[in-house]
Design a protein around this motif. Structure first.
Motif, PDB file in Angstrom:
ATOM      1  N   UNK A  88      50.819  13.625  81.140  1.00  0.00           N
ATOM      2  CA  UNK A  88      51.467  13.578  81.952  1.00  0.00           C
ATOM      3  C   UNK A  88      53.264  13.812  81.905  1.00  0.00           C
ATOM      4  N   UNK A  89      53.946  14.297  80.525  1.00  0.00           N
ATOM      5  CA  UNK A  89      54.777  14.303  80.598  1.00  0.00           C
ATOM      6  C   UNK A  89      54.316  15.679  79.610  1.00  0.00           C
ATOM      7  N   UNK A  90      53.706  16.055  78.892  1.00  0.00           N
ATOM      8  CA  UNK A  90      52.926  17.154  78.687  1.00  0.00           C
ATOM      9  C   UNK A  90      52.964  18.500  79.727  1.00  0.00           C
ATOM     10  N   UNK A  91      52.471  18.112  81.301  1.00  0.00           N
ATOM     11  CA  UNK A  91      52.185  18.419  81.489  1.00  0.00           C
ATOM     12  C   UNK A  91      53.551  19.254  82.216  1.00  0.00           C
ATOM     13  N   UNK A  92      54.323  18.508  82.560  1.00  0.00           N
ATOM     14  CA  UNK A  92      55.434  18.329  83.309  1.00  0.00           C
ATOM     15  C   UNK A  92      56.592  19.436  82.199  1.00  0.00           C
ATOM     16  N   UNK A  93      56.637  19.292  81.331  1.00  0.00           N
ATOM     17  CA  UNK A  93      57.274  20.262  80.235  1.00  0.00           C
ATOM     18  C   UNK A  93      56.424  21.156  79.949  1.00  0.00           C
TER      19      UNK A  93
END
Length: 205
Positions: free
Chosen positions: A51-56
């Motif tokens: 999820x962090x990767x997608x947000x970034x």
């Protein structure tokens, strides 16, 4: 390797919003060893990492679009940029558990304690080297605190453009130098300047 890079990115963004009241650390200048230690401490799950990767990735796309927008004023651009960053930080933090947030707060407190200890050691060394009186040390500490507070206010002033902020920073440096002259003797100022030159020379080499 990708996992480490993503974790460093995650923590740097989380700590940026958590530590906005700490002018001693610059957002973005994130120590890799420190980041890895905190990554291990909060123990991100695979789902969180994804999820962090997608947000970034979403943030980078929005950032690129904003950079291409030439139909807005500088003030509007800064406002949109700040809102974009705030939205990103809020979303990143919303993905953390209560325990992870507590671990981050604990790490922030420990980091602040270490910084205060290093600052005290620095003043103690300066006191011995320049043979400062207790009164001089207190005045120098107050001068530093005043300067840090003013610099923080300048950085947070969203209505001031970059050029004016740079000029204001230069004025603050001049003010700091003048205050030092009023606190230190000529011989102490000379020793301080010589130390600064030697340090600068070592960095250049």
């Amino acid at each position: 390797m990708k996992r480490i890079v993503l974790s460093v990115l995650v923590l740097s963004l989380v700590f940026t919003v958590q530590a906005q009241d700490q002018p001693k650390e610059k957002p973005g200048k994130f120590n890799r060893r420190h980041s890895r230690e905190n990554t291990e401490r909060i123990r991100l799950s695979e789902e969180q990492r994804a999820k962090f990767k997608t947000l970034h990735e979403d943030f980078r796309k929005q950032l690129d679009e904003l950079k291409k927008n030439d139909n807005i004023t500088v003030k509007e651009w800064r406002s949109k940029m700040e809102n974009l960053r705030k939205d990103q930080r809020d979303k990143f933090q919303s993905l953390l558990t209560t325990d992870q947030k507590q671990q981050i707060e604990k790490s922030k407190a420990e980091r602040k304690s270490r910084m205060e200890a290093r600052s005290k050691e620095g003043f103690d060394r300066m006191k011995d080297r320049l043979k400062l009186s207790d009164d001089q040390v207190e005045k120098m500490k107050k001068n530093r605190e005043d300067m840090m507070s003013k610099m923080k206010s300048l950085k947070e002033n969203k209505d001031m453009d970059q050029m004016k902020r740079k000029e204001a920073m230069k004025d603050l440096m001049k003010e700091r130098k003048e205050k030092l002259k009023s606190i230190l003797t000529e011989d102490q100022m000379k020793q301080l300047k010589e130390k600064g030159k030697r340090k600068h020379h070592r960095v250049k080499i």
